[in-house]
Structure formats: C-alpha cells, structure tokens
Motif scaffolding. Structure first.
Motif, PDB file in Angstrom:
ATOM      1  N   ILE A  48       0.767  -1.063  -0.097  1.00 12.51           N
ATOM      2  CA  ILE A  48       0.072   0.002   0.023  1.00 12.51           C
ATOM      3  C   ILE A  48       0.695   1.115   0.115  1.00 12.51           C
ATOM      4  O   ILE A  48       0.313   2.467  -0.261  1.00 12.51           O
ATOM      5  N   GLY A  49       2.259   1.215   0.587  1.00  4.95           N
ATOM      6  CA  GLY A  49       2.989   2.311   0.357  1.00  4.95           C
ATOM      7  C   GLY A  49       3.884   2.543   1.375  1.00  4.95           C
ATOM      8  O   GLY A  49       2.987   2.456   2.724  1.00  4.95           O
ATOM      9  N   LYS A  50       4.946   2.756   1.475  1.00  4.06           N
ATOM     10  CA  LYS A  50       5.938   2.936   2.697  1.00  4.06           C
ATOM     11  C   LYS A  50       5.395   4.404   3.299  1.00  4.06           C
ATOM     12  O   LYS A  50       5.425   4.146   4.670  1.00  4.06           O
ATOM     13  N   LEU A  51       5.075   5.074   2.911  1.00 11.61           N
ATOM     14  CA  LEU A  51       4.641   6.440   3.545  1.00 11.61           C
ATOM     15  C   LEU A  51       3.589   6.379   4.602  1.00 11.61           C
ATOM     16  O   LEU A  51       3.527   6.609   5.446  1.00 11.61           O
ATOM     17  N   LYS A  52       2.520   5.523   3.989  1.00 11.15           N
ATOM     18  CA  LYS A  52       1.342   5.219   4.539  1.00 11.15           C
ATOM     19  C   LYS A  52       1.346   4.403   5.841  1.00 11.15           C
ATOM     20  O   LYS A  52       0.916   4.894   6.942  1.00 11.15           O
ATOM     21  N   VAL A  53       2.361   3.487   5.680  1.00  9.72           N
ATOM     22  CA  VAL A  53       2.520   2.766   6.848  1.00  9.72           C
ATOM     23  C   VAL A  53       3.326   3.578   8.050  1.00  9.72           C
ATOM     24  O   VAL A  53       3.270   3.363   9.245  1.00  9.72           O
ATOM     25  N   PHE A  54       4.315   4.443   7.656  1.00 14.30           N
ATOM     26  CA  PHE A  54       5.203   5.344   8.374  1.00 14.30           C
ATOM     27  C   PHE A  54       4.319   6.284   9.025  1.00 14.30           C
ATOM     28  O   PHE A  54       4.146   6.422  10.334  1.00 14.30           O
ATOM     29  N   VAL A  55       3.114   7.017   8.297  1.00 16.02           N
ATOM     30  CA  VAL A  55       2.321   7.943   8.831  1.00 16.02           C
ATOM     31  C   VAL A  55       1.523   6.992   9.944  1.00 16.02           C
ATOM     32  O   VAL A  55       1.291   7.477  11.273  1.00 16.02           O
ATOM     33  N   PHE A  56       0.879   6.140   9.720  1.00 16.70           N
ATOM     34  CA  PHE A  56       0.133   5.098  10.803  1.00 16.70           C
ATOM     35  C   PHE A  56       0.948   4.771  11.910  1.00 16.70           C
ATOM     36  O   PHE A  56       0.499   5.228  12.890  1.00 16.70           O
ATOM     37  N   GLY A  57       2.325   4.483  11.706  1.00 17.65           N
ATOM     38  CA  GLY A  57       3.025   4.164  12.972  1.00 17.65           C
ATOM     39  C   GLY A  57       3.273   5.437  13.892  1.00 17.65           C
ATOM     40  O   GLY A  57       3.671   5.295  14.862  1.00 17.65           O
ATOM     41  N   SER A  58       3.463   6.467  13.015  1.00 17.32           N
ATOM     42  CA  SER A  58       3.597   7.869  13.942  1.00 17.32           C
ATOM     43  C   SER A  58       2.473   8.202  14.598  1.00 17.32           C
ATOM     44  O   SER A  58       2.657   8.747  15.847  1.00 17.32           O
ATOM     45  N   ILE A  59       1.381   8.154  14.023  1.00 16.68           N
ATOM     46  CA  ILE A  59       0.161   8.520  14.866  1.00 16.68           C
ATOM     47  C   ILE A  59       0.041   7.544  15.870  1.00 16.68           C
ATOM     48  O   ILE A  59      -0.331   7.890  17.133  1.00 16.68           O
ATOM     49  N   LEU A  60       0.102   6.291  15.992  1.00 15.69           N
ATOM     50  CA  LEU A  60      -0.196   5.335  16.965  1.00 15.69           C
ATOM     51  C   LEU A  60       0.866   5.595  17.848  1.00 15.69           C
ATOM     52  O   LEU A  60       0.676   5.696  19.317  1.00 15.69           O
TER      53      LEU A  60
END
Length: 416
Positions: free
Chosen positions: A277-289
């Motif tokens: 789905i994209g490395k940026l999307k996973v990074f943003v998810f991890g950052s918010i969590l």
C-alpha cells in the motif's frame, strides 16, 4: 501452479545472517537500558552519568561512521562487515570486563567505534541485492532483530544479570556473536559490484560530495528526528517502569519477552503492507499510533502489569511500523556508487543525534532519593514533537523517491 519465489535461497540466507548480526548489535545497546536499574545503584552514578554511558557509544559510532564514509564504497562489503564486527565483539568483551564507571564509559566508546558502522554496511548490502519493490519485506524481516533481542536476548540477559551479575549479559553477546561471525566468513559471498562505479573516487572528495548532495541532506535531517524518540525514552525505560509504574525487576524479562513476540509477528506483516500500500502510509500510521501511546505511557502512575504490557505492545507496533517503512524508503535515495558512504553517514547522523538526545534526556529527567523519576511527561512531549516533524520530512523524501523513479529506472541490483 507453484507460487513464484520472492527470494532466492541465498537471499534468504543473507536476510537471516544480516538480521542475526543486527540482533547482537541491537542487543548490545538494548540490554544497557534495563541494566540501568542495576548499574545506577551498584556503581553509585546519577541518571545523567548513565545517560553519558549510553550516549558515549552513540557519539563514537557517529564519528566512526563519518570517518569510514569516504572508504565505504572502496572495499568488498563482506570484508568491511567482518572487520567492524570483529571490533564490535572485542569492545563488548571490554564492557563485560568493566569494573568502574570510567572503564565502562571507555568500553562503550570503543564498542561504538565499530558497532555503529555495522548497520550502515548491512543496509548497503540490502540495497545492493534486493529490489526496491521487496525491500519493505526485507526490512520487516531484518527488523525482527529488535523483537528477537526482546524475546531471547533481553530476558536471558536480565536473568543472567540478576543471577550472575550484569557483566554476564555482555559475555552472552560476545559468545553468540562469535558463532555469527564464523557463519558469515564461511557462507557469505563477496559483494563487489559497486567497486566498478566507485573507481577513481578520492575518499575525502567522495565524503564531501555525499554530505553536500541536497537530496541526501533531506534524508539526514529526517534521520536526526527519527533517532530522537528511541534514544530519549529507552535508556530510562526500566528505571521509570520500576520506580514510577510499580513494576519489579523480575517483571521486566516477561514484559520485554511478550512485547517481542508480538513485534516478531507484526514485523513481516508490516513490511509486506509497506510494499503493497505504500511505505509512506505505513510510516504515518506508525507515527500517529506512536504519538498517542507515548502521550499515555509517559503520564502513567502505578499501573497493573497487564495494562503496561498492552500499552507496550501497541507502542512497539507503532515504532516498528515507522522503522520498517522509513528504512525501506530511505534505501531508494542513494545512487549505487554512493550507497556505502550514504548509509555510513546516515548511520552516523542517527548515532550522534541519538547520543545528544540521550544526554539531553538525562538532563531533563532526574531521580528523587526514593527512586521516583521526575519530568518523564515532559520527555514524552519532546518525543511527540519529533514524531510530528519527522512525518513531515518523510513526505518530502517520499516525493523525492517518486520523482527519481519517474526520471530513471532504479539502479540494477546484483543477481544472487
């Protein structure tokens, strides 16, 4: 029809050996954090002094990485890895023999000179032999080293420390590392394809060109902030847990072990998700969590073990998502001729930034005579702020990678 293999047998071996080597290097750093609850009273040192023990490794690793950067693309990566890993094991043995604060501090500095470069060599090797489209999965597997250090290393290390003294934890790393080194010498092939492109480059000029490349500078800036969170919270995690949250030293191996089991389970899934789905999307998810959990965790009082465990598992899910996604994305930035130098400098930036963060954290928090750690909530807000800014910089890096991919196809990888 049989399913097509994503990785060759040798690539699977390389993922395993690089992950295992990273396991020993990460464990060497991570085991120091829970040992803080033992070392601080035993050596009669302050939280600030313990912060310098942690940051001493980071600073020396940073300097070493900068000095090695100009030469990083001029040697077979296997020989380079063997050289620095040998020095790392010798340094860890010095840590095991330390009998005073200054001996331990000097041993950590020596270990950092060698250990801090190992990760950058590993990333350069990964970039050489794996295509970008599967690097999320590769990072997901190699990042399992963090989880393995929690499941196997930290509980065993803490058990040894509690029963045979803290020195035994470092001896364990040395013994395990020797076996990993033997396998590396025996099975790993030379990695020399980059030498053809780096011929004629003078070490100093190569270093200057890499440091001054505008695209690379953007990555280095993001790395400064990525390093802040772990180096600020982790060194005092065990002290905070035992004195503020009400855990016992005997609870820590179980806490780290169970958290590690979940991290190992989620690591490959997060890597596969990043590729899909994209490395940026996973990074943003991890950052918010991560931001949500840091805000909660740093403001807790005495808390039941199962709640701390649940929060720890979710927090590490966010941290792992950030690490896997950012590592995979960053590897797409450097050209083949610059990969070793770029990774070495990036590792140095991470280590120095982490060292500064650890030292600053040691000045922000302090222990009361009864052991209570003050100002941990303030530390949490600093970490959250760094996560917000790093997410913005990761957007910039993602756009950079997309533009580079549009202009030219990715550098060829080595067939293995």
């Amino acid at each position: 029809m049989s399913k097509e293999r994503v990785f060759t047998r040798y690539q699977v071996f390389m993922i395993a050996i690089l992950a295992f080597i990273q396991f020993t290097v990460i464990l060497d750093f991570m085991v120091l954090s829970p040992l803080g609850a033992i070392l601080i009273p035993e050596m009669n040192i302050s939280t600030a002094q313990f912060g310098w023990v942690v940051s001493g490794y980071a600073f020396s690793a940073g300097v070493s990485g900068i000095l090695a950067a100009g030469f990083a693309d001029k040697f077979d990566r296997k020989k380079l890895l063997m050289f620095f890993y040998t020095g790392f094991l010798i340094g860890t043995a010095f840590c095991a023999m330390a009998n005073s604060y200054w001996f331990l501090l000097m041993a950590r500095i020596f270990t950092g000179i060698f250990g801090g470069v190992i990760g950058s060599i590993g990333y350069a090797i990964i970039t050489d032999i794996f295509e970008l489209k599967v690097r999320g999965r590769v990072m997901g597997f190699t990042q399992m080293a963090f989880a393995a250090s929690q499941i196997l290393g930290l509980p065993i290390g803490l058990y040894l420390a509690n029963n045979f003294g803290w020195h035994s934890s470092f001896w364990m790393i040395v013994i395990v590392g020797i076996f990993a080194g033997i396998v590396m010498v025996w099975k790993m092939r030379p990695i020399t394809a980059h030498l053809a492109e780096s011929q004629g480059q003078k070490a100093v000029l190569h270093l200057i060109n890499t440091v001054s490349n505008p695209d690379y500078v953007k990555v280095f800036l993001s790395t400064i902030l990525l390093a802040t969170g772990g180096f600020m919270l982790m060194p005092f995690g065990s002290t905070y847990s035992t004195n503020n949250l009400g855990l016992r030293l005997e609870d820590l191996p179980l806490l780290y072990g169970i958290t590690g089991v979940f991290t190992i389970f989620f690591g490959p899934l997060l890597g596969k998700l990043a590729d899909r789905i994209g490395k940026l999307k996973v990074f943003v998810f991890g950052s918010i969590l991560g931001m949500i959990l840091v805000g909660i965790y740093c403001n807790l009082g005495v808390t039941p073990f199962w709640i701390i465990l649940a929060l720890n598992v979710i927090l590490f899910l966010g941290i792992n998502a950030r690490m896997i996604a950012s590592s995979a994305l960053i590897t797409a930035v450097p050209d083949m001729k610059d990969r070793g130098a770029f990774m070495s400098i990036n590792s140095s930036v991470s280590q120095v930034s982490g060292g500064i963060a650890s030292a600053v954290a040691g000045m922000i928090v302090f222990q009361q005579p009864d052991g209570f750690v003050e100002n941990y909530p303030e530390l949490g807000w600093v970490v959250i702020a760094s996560m917000v800014i790093s997410a913005g910089l990761m957007f910039v890096i993602n756009n950079l990678v997309e533009k580079r991919n549009q202009k030219t196809s990715e550098n060829p990888v080595i067939t293995v």
